[in-house]
Design a protein around this motif. Sequence first.
Motif, mmCIF file in Angstrom:
data_model
loop_
_atom_site.group_PDB
_atom_site.id
_atom_site.type_symbol
_atom_site.label_atom_id
_atom_site.label_comp_id
_atom_site.label_asym_id
_atom_site.label_seq_id
_atom_site.Cartn_x
_atom_site.Cartn_y
_atom_site.Cartn_z
ATOM 1 N N VAL A 1 0.991 -1.216 0.114
ATOM 2 C CA VAL A 1 0.046 -0.032 -0.247
ATOM 3 C C VAL A 1 1.029 1.767 0.448
ATOM 4 O O VAL A 1 1.654 1.090 0.708
ATOM 5 C CB VAL A 1 -0.828 0.355 1.844
ATOM 6 N N ARG A 2 0.771 1.996 -1.073
ATOM 7 C CA ARG A 2 1.231 3.283 -1.118
ATOM 8 C C ARG A 2 0.976 4.349 -0.606
ATOM 9 O O ARG A 2 -0.308 4.209 -0.518
ATOM 10 C CB ARG A 2 1.971 4.028 -2.705
ATOM 11 N N ILE A 3 1.962 5.313 -0.101
ATOM 12 C CA ILE A 3 1.021 5.661 1.628
ATOM 13 C C ILE A 3 1.603 7.460 0.655
ATOM 14 O O ILE A 3 3.100 7.716 1.092
ATOM 15 C CB ILE A 3 1.158 6.194 2.514
ATOM 16 N N ARG A 4 0.723 8.726 0.525
ATOM 17 C CA ARG A 4 1.453 9.840 0.119
ATOM 18 C C ARG A 4 0.705 10.474 0.984
ATOM 19 O O ARG A 4 -0.504 11.314 0.438
ATOM 20 C CB ARG A 4 2.055 10.111 -1.088
ATOM 21 N N GLY A 5 1.349 12.019 1.650
ATOM 22 C CA GLY A 5 0.271 12.880 1.951
ATOM 23 C C GLY A 5 -0.905 12.850 2.808
ATOM 24 O O GLY A 5 -1.927 13.402 2.782
ATOM 25 N N GLY A 6 -0.664 11.710 3.745
ATOM 26 C CA GLY A 6 -1.805 10.889 4.936
ATOM 27 C C GLY A 6 -2.259 10.762 4.275
ATOM 28 O O GLY A 6 -3.806 10.564 4.735
ATOM 29 N N ALA A 7 -2.203 10.049 3.204
ATOM 30 C CA ALA A 7 -3.574 9.133 1.677
ATOM 31 C C ALA A 7 -3.054 8.522 0.827
ATOM 32 O O ALA A 7 -1.622 7.939 1.393
ATOM 33 C CB ALA A 7 -4.373 10.060 1.177
#
Length: 244
Positions: free
Chosen positions: A152-158
């Motif tokens: 699961v890729r997470i970026r900027g809190g999403a």
Amino acid sequence: GSDWNWWYGPEHHSANDGDFDDLYRKHLSNVYHALGAGPPEALAHSIISAQARSRITSQTGYISPRVGSPAASYFDWLGAACYVAERRYAAMHGGVFLLDTGYAGIDAGYCYCRLDFMASLQDWACTGAMLLVHIECRPRNAPDALACKLEVRIRGGAIEGWRLDDGGNVLNNVEGLLTALRKEMSFECRIPLPALSAAEGTVLRLRFSLWRDHLPLDALPREGAIELNVVPENELSALAYAKP
């Protein structure tokens, strides 16, 4: 050189074992990265033995949490297997510790996972991170286990995206699979049991890990795995209280 492995011997124990272990695994991860390959998930987990036991409970009944729903609550996870990070071990060795508690459970059709963070996503995932759910599936009477992983890729809190690797195929679209973040303090997912080849009688062993820039940040459990038995609910409740 050999000195790195020499220091893992019990005769060379020190108060800095945890720091050394983290550094050693990061160096090994960088070797994979320098060769243009992804480091194996095992490097997110400690090589040394923890000196304090973590707290774990087994699943006692089917759960069907409402992943990603605003109506979901704490009660959705009652009956799930639960693994709580050992904070004494964390405090003893210093460093960054981001994972607090892991939950896992099944119902007749799905495997559910939840991971609670110690800090808000904005504190560590603002530049992008990878959350990995590693699932080892051991069918009944089978000598070998099947390894699956949900990335699961997470970026900027999403959540930016996800993919499921079933050990041979990489899938970006699995019907019924859900992932969600809740108030930037926990992650939840729902994975269909058929996607894991988890027929009745299968034992699932789950581990969570966090990565950034191809390097491990934290893992839960640091040793071992959360185990789930894919059985009817009446058998599940009996297994949870069975004595060895």
